[in-house]
Scaffold this motif. Structure first.
Motif, mmCIF file in Angstrom:
data_model
loop_
_atom_site.group_PDB
_atom_site.id
_atom_site.type_symbol
_atom_site.label_atom_id
_atom_site.label_comp_id
_atom_site.label_asym_id
_atom_site.label_seq_id
_atom_site.Cartn_x
_atom_site.Cartn_y
_atom_site.Cartn_z
ATOM 1 N N GLY A 169 -24.823 96.884 27.664
ATOM 2 C CA GLY A 169 -25.000 95.815 26.909
ATOM 3 C C GLY A 169 -26.362 94.945 27.212
ATOM 4 N N ASP A 211 -20.701 85.075 20.604
ATOM 5 C CA ASP A 211 -21.354 86.154 20.541
ATOM 6 C C ASP A 211 -22.755 86.031 20.812
ATOM 7 O OD1 ASP A 211 -19.049 87.753 20.181
ATOM 8 O OD2 ASP A 211 -19.280 87.865 18.107
ATOM 9 N N ARG A 229 -24.594 88.937 22.870
ATOM 10 C CA ARG A 229 -24.724 90.201 21.944
ATOM 11 C C ARG A 229 -25.860 90.072 20.783
ATOM 12 N NH1 ARG A 229 -22.587 91.973 17.198
ATOM 13 N NH2 ARG A 229 -21.212 90.091 17.246
#
Length: 1085
Positions: free
Chosen positions: A323, A560, A563
């Protein structure tokens, strides 16, 4: 605080690199190949058991855990660091006399979840470039990324906290705020090690992260410089520095982890680090930590590495997180130059463009006179042999370039001039100067080139006896200088190739990393140009700050944020050409989605998720994927979808079945079936598209073709983004680390390279005179070992972990080169390793006399240690070890028939001197690292030369022959013989100690001359000595190597000599030639 001293610019130049275009040396070593088990381990506690390791005050009881650990491993343990973040609870521990069972024993302690050996981290380096054809325009790396356009719209990273884990920062630099603490650009941070720290040594932390290296200051300016002409990517971001290096290169993995965790706990929004090693395994401690930080909502950017010449599957360990954003480097079509106004006494002026060797402007302000040596039109710098007077320190010498090397031109002016302009020859354009800082106080402080036309203007005034003055500005404007081979944005030659060992796309995105002008410590000139993924990584961190800042900070993006930022960076990527090839797209596995586009990343209303798709290898192929397309705009948008296949490559060479260092680029194209050719998304609406992939038809499965491309979304609102994919046609599992199984050699004097045959006999002893396993790591492995097993051992006897004395398994080899089992072993291009036993196994018990075979084993990628079929393995012929005879200097003779006896002392026969009068002279030779003063004795390691860092080895006596050859004698065997230092013809040769009869064909003598107290030796084109072992490996006996230059990541070694007395009864021939003392012209890369 600002009183911390900066080390020589030479250190930073050697470690951070200057310029760019040429590839690193092809034999660049793996910096972190762990030869010997480290003494330091990183320990992660189980979450439910953390309370067991706390003191009453709630802090982690590192001392108490060390005591428990000492009882389990039967060795003294000392605590190093504690990790008490909510993301990672644990400690790092130093274990005295650690061995191959240390990890296993520590993991057996109740409450311990995982243990890793602590690796070595370094600052990547990259080489230099050649440029020509100046075109004057304001220089900026932001043109290719459209960061300049984002700045114009007011996005500058306001309010976003960017934490940098590096070597510190010179916060006194005007472009970095001029101070440290609340209210300054650098509002906080921490020094975790202290200036005097070296890897594995004592730390002296404090709250002042002042940079005494230079790399961190350069990185900081890329993120947040506020200079008018050269702004950072996010000039309004709030910056913090977490210093994990001392004044030199090298730090341990636990220190880096502590820096990341402290930055996270302090509330950073983005954490960036331009450091690592090629230990590219995804599950080591640092990768686990950065993955957890990203998952917790903080953006992490990490460098892919600068090992482009080593081929695919060679990304940095820190860049292999899940990630996180791993960054490659692209180069643009210009580099930085500077202008100075020349004013003559008759009132005429001329703006002169100059290229400085380090890419910085001269550290001068105000007026400075031009100076010329006699006959400046006819004599170039290479022809100035007689001593010239020293140029006044404030003047600038104008001198014609010559045909000799840049090193010679630089050397000629040592101790003569501080500032010099070399003017080019007619028609030569504007050459880029190149030099290595060896002795900063002797070399010119500024060395630059100017054009022939500018030189002619200056000489015309000299001929007419008209004084010329250069007017240097305090804040000069950087000027664009066009590359001669410019084709726009392209992948940098040095940027490391992916994919990861588990088949993921790394790097994912690229930023400008070649010839990047940025801040540098004030005492070292304020500005410098460096190249590497070290420069591209903070650039991407800056773009991440622009993304977060566009909505008021991380909170504006919701939970988020990390991300979404990661995905927007990748989705903005634009494919780039291969280095110097405008028509060939760079493969996805080399550069990810391509160069970042700040406008797409910051301003677009279109989101795609995921932004990259990993199809994996054929065995684990996942061909069906769902892509979510979101429109956050105020109007409906129709998107047209198309597939853009990009070039692939064949990872394995068909000739030697090893990873190709420079794979051929070819059209291995996957096919993609999309569920729709166009879709419409209303305001705030998300639509889903299914993409079904099929592997390429072309390509040989066993040669591991790597392919990739993107799905292009083009909206009716003028926006376009991409989802990039990558896959492997082949089997990662099938790629054993040994393309050829290890060979087993006799390892005996006179036949060391002959194959081992059944029944060979050896003696158990400390001299490693046992059979040797010889091998090359063509692929990485999480564990490799050479074990002694019974002669009737079969694979059915395998258990893991093996236990000495059980299942026909006795122990693993330990030798001076490395100790087995060896964990996390990377692929090492060109590296040949030897495993030979001694009197003890690595598990700590002695080797007993008896009959044995050697079991060589290497774990396959994704393999299960308990399954013998998941290991590559081979068995040696059997051999016999006999007990060593006790030493004796007496002869026993029978004197009576009644078995009484007497002993007579018999002194050993003295050997003749090594140095023969008239032919050679005796010398004492020692070795030292060029960065150290400590001198070490030389000794024989098998048939090779090494140096003894511990001081307990048997050192050679030496003679230097009239021809300049180095001669010594093997006195350890029963048949003493004279040996000579020799090398192989390859460019990264070990130094072989061979008798004359073996120095033929590809082997040649090392030829040496005395220069003051140093011994300078050459062979063919090779002039440099070095070692390439990781300092953290704990190797006390270190192999020496010889090559044309010191490869990146290796350490330069210098030989010192001392003449010894020689008693000769006859006149001696002239002693070996002695040179007059001149500076060494070695070049580190």
């Amino acid at each position: 605080m600002a009183a911390k001293l900066l080390l020589s610019f030479a250190i930073s130049l050697a470690l951070a690199g200057t310029g760019q275009s040429a590839a690193p040396p092809a034999d660049e070593p793996a910096l972190a190949a762990a030869s010997r088990p480290p003494s330091r381990y990183i320990v992660l506690f189980e979450e439910g058991a953390v309370s067991n390791f706390r003191k009453r005050d709630g802090t982690i009881d590192a001392e108490g855990f060390a005591t428990v650990l000492s009882e389990h491993v039967d060795e003294t343990a000392k605590p190093a660091l504690t990790f008490d973040s909510r993301l990672f609870h644990g400690v790092s521990i130093d274990v005295h006399e650690a061995n191959s069972t240390s990890v296993e024993k520590i993991e057996a302690i109740p409450g311990v979840a995982k243990v890793w050996p602590a690796g070595l981290f370094t600052i990547p380096s990259a080489p230099e470039a050649v440029v020509s054809g100046p075109e004057q325009a304001t220089w900026s790396p932001h043109n290719a990324t459209r960061v300049n356009q984002v700045h114009q719209k007011g996005y500058k990273g306001d309010g976003v906290v960017v934490a940098i884990v590096d070597s510190g920062v010179d916060y006194t630099h005007p472009a970095l705020g001029g101070g440290f603490g609340p209210g300054f650009k650098f509002e906080g941070g921490y020094d975790l090690v202290g200036d005097d720290y070296s890897a594995g040594g004592e730390t002296n932390p404090d709250s002042d992260p002042m940079d005494c290296h230079g790399h961190g200051t350069h990185v900081s300016g890329i993120v947040g410089s506020s200079n008018e002409w050269n702004p950072g990517v996010a000039p309004n971001a709030r910056l913090r520095m977490y210093k994990v290096f001392g004044c030199g290169d090298g730090t341990t993995e636990d220190i880096v982890i502590a820096g990341f965790l402290r930055a996270f706990d302090d509330g950073a929004d983005v954490i960036t680090a331009s450091l690592g090693s090629v230990l590219g395994f995804p599950y080591i401690a640092s990768s686990v930590v950065v993955s957890r930080i990203q998952a917790a909502g903080v953006v992490v950017t990490a460098a892919a590495g600068n090992s482009g010449s080593s081929g695919p599957y060679y990304t940095s360990n820190l860049g292999n997180g899940f990630g996180t954003t791993t960054v490659g480097s692209v180069e643009q079509n210009d580099r930085v130059g500077w202008t100075v106004k020349a004013r003559s006494a008759n009132g005429t002026t001329r703006d002169i463009l100059y290229l400085e060797a380090e890419g910085r402007p001269f550290n001068l302000t105000g007026d400075h006179n031009a100076t010329f040596y006699p006959d400046p039109r006819t004599r170039d710098v290479c022809n100035i042999r007689e001593r010239q007077p020293r140029v006044p320190k404030t003047n600038v010498l104008v001198q014609r370039m010559g045909d000799c090397s840049w090193a010679e031109m630089d050397l000629t002016l040592w101790d003569r001039v501080d500032w010099v302009f070399f003017y080019a020859k007619e028609g030569q354009g504007l050459p880029a100067p190149s030099r290595f800082i060896q002795q900063a106080d002797a070399q010119a402080k500024g060395l630059a080139t100017i054009s022939y036309e500018d030189g002619a203007w200056l000489l015309d005034h000299y001929d007419r006896n008209i004084t010329v003055t250069f007017e240097f500005e305090e804040s000069p404007r950087p000027v664009s200088v066009r590359w001669s081979d410019a084709f726009g944005v392209r992948a940098s030659a040095f940027t490391s190739w992916g994919p990861t060992l588990d088949g993921r796309m790394k790097p994912e995105i690229a930023g400008p990393g070649a010839n990047i002008l940025s801040t540098y410590p004030v005492s070292a000139g304020r500005w410098a140009v460096f190249s590497g993924t070290s420069m591209a990584t903070p650039y991407i961190a800056g773009v991440a700050a622009l993304i977060l800042g566009s909505r008021g900070g991380r909170a504006g993006w919701g939970p988020d944020a990390a991300r979404l930022t990661h995905e927007r960076l990748i989705a903005s990527g634009q494919p780039v050409s291969m280095n110097n090839e405008n028509t060939t797209w760079t493969p996805v596995a080399r550069i990810g989605a391509g160069v970042v586009d700040a406008v797409r990343a910051v301003e677009y209303d279109t989101f795609v998720s995921p932004a990259n798709i990993n199809l994996n290898d054929t065995q684990n192929f996942r061909g069906v994927h769902t892509i979510q397309l979101t429109n956050i705009g105020l109007e409906a948008v129709t998107y047209n979808l198309s597939h853009q296949p990009l070039n692939g490559f064949q990872a394995i060479s068909v000739t030697d079945r090893a990873v190709a260092p420079n794979p051929d680029i070819a059209g291995y194209f996957a096919s993609v079936k999309l569920s729709a050719e166009s879709v419409t998304a209303g305001p705030g609406e998300t639509v889903e598209i299914t993409a079904t992939f099929t592997e390429p038809d072309s390509g040989v499965f066993d040669l591991m073709p790597v392919y990739g491309g993107n799905i292009h979304f083009v909206g009716s609102n003028g926006e376009d983004v991409r989802v990039t994919y990558m896959g492997i046609k082949g089997s990662l599992y099938a790629q054993g680390s040994w393309a050829l199984l290890p060979s087993f050699l006799r390892n005996k004097v006179g036949g060391s390279l002959e194959p081992l045959a059944d029944g060979e006999e050896y003696v158990v002893g400390p001299l490693e005179a046992q059979p040797v396993g010889r091998y090359v790591n063509a692929w990485a492995s999480e564990e490799q070992s050479f074990d002694y097993v019974a002669t009737d051992w079969t694979p059915e006897d395998w258990t893991y972990p093996p236990v000495p004395g059980q299942n026909k398994w006795f122990g693993s080899i330990t030798s001076r080169e490395r100790v087995y089992p060896a964990l996390y072993q990377p692929r090492i291009p060109g590296g040949v390793f030897q495993a030979f036993g001694s009197q003890n196994f690595s598990q700590g018990h002695p080797v007993a006399p008896g009959d044995y075979r050697i079991l060589a084993r290497s774990l396959r990628t994704l393999g299960n240690r308990g399954n013998i079929s998941d290991w590559q393995l081979t068995l040696s012929p059997w051999f016999r070890l006999k007990p060593m005879d006790p030493p004796s200097t007496t002869i026993t003779t029978t004197t009576t028939a009644t078995s009484t006896s007497s002993t007579t002392s018999t002194p050993p026969t003295p050997l003749p001197p090594i140095a023969v009068c008239g032919e050679s002279v005796p010398v004492n030779i020692t070795a030292r690292l060029s960065t150290e003063e400590t001198r070490y004795g030389l000794l024989r390691l098998s048939d090779m030369l090494g140096y003894d860092r511990r001081g307990d080895g048997t050192h050679f006596e030496w003679a230097l022959t009239n021809e300049g050859y180095l001669k010594t004698r093997d006195t350890a065997s029963g048949n003493p013989q004279d040996l000579w230092a020799s090398v192989h013809t390859n460019n990264n040769s070990l130094i072989y100690m061979y008798p004359r009869s073996r120095i033929t064909g590809s082997w040649s003598y090392v030829n040496c001359q005395r220069v003051d107290t140093e011994l300078h030796c050459t062979s063919n084109e090779k002039t440099s000595f070095y070692d390439c072992l990781d300092p953290e490996d704990g190797n006390y006996y270190v192999y020496l190597r010889h090559g044309p230059v010191v490869p990146s990541g290796c350490r330069q070694v210098v030989f010192n000599f001392e003449a010894l007395p020689q008693a000769c009864t006859t006149p001696t021939a002239s002693s070996p030639a002695t040179l007059s003392a001149t500076p060494t012209l070695s070049v580190m890369s």
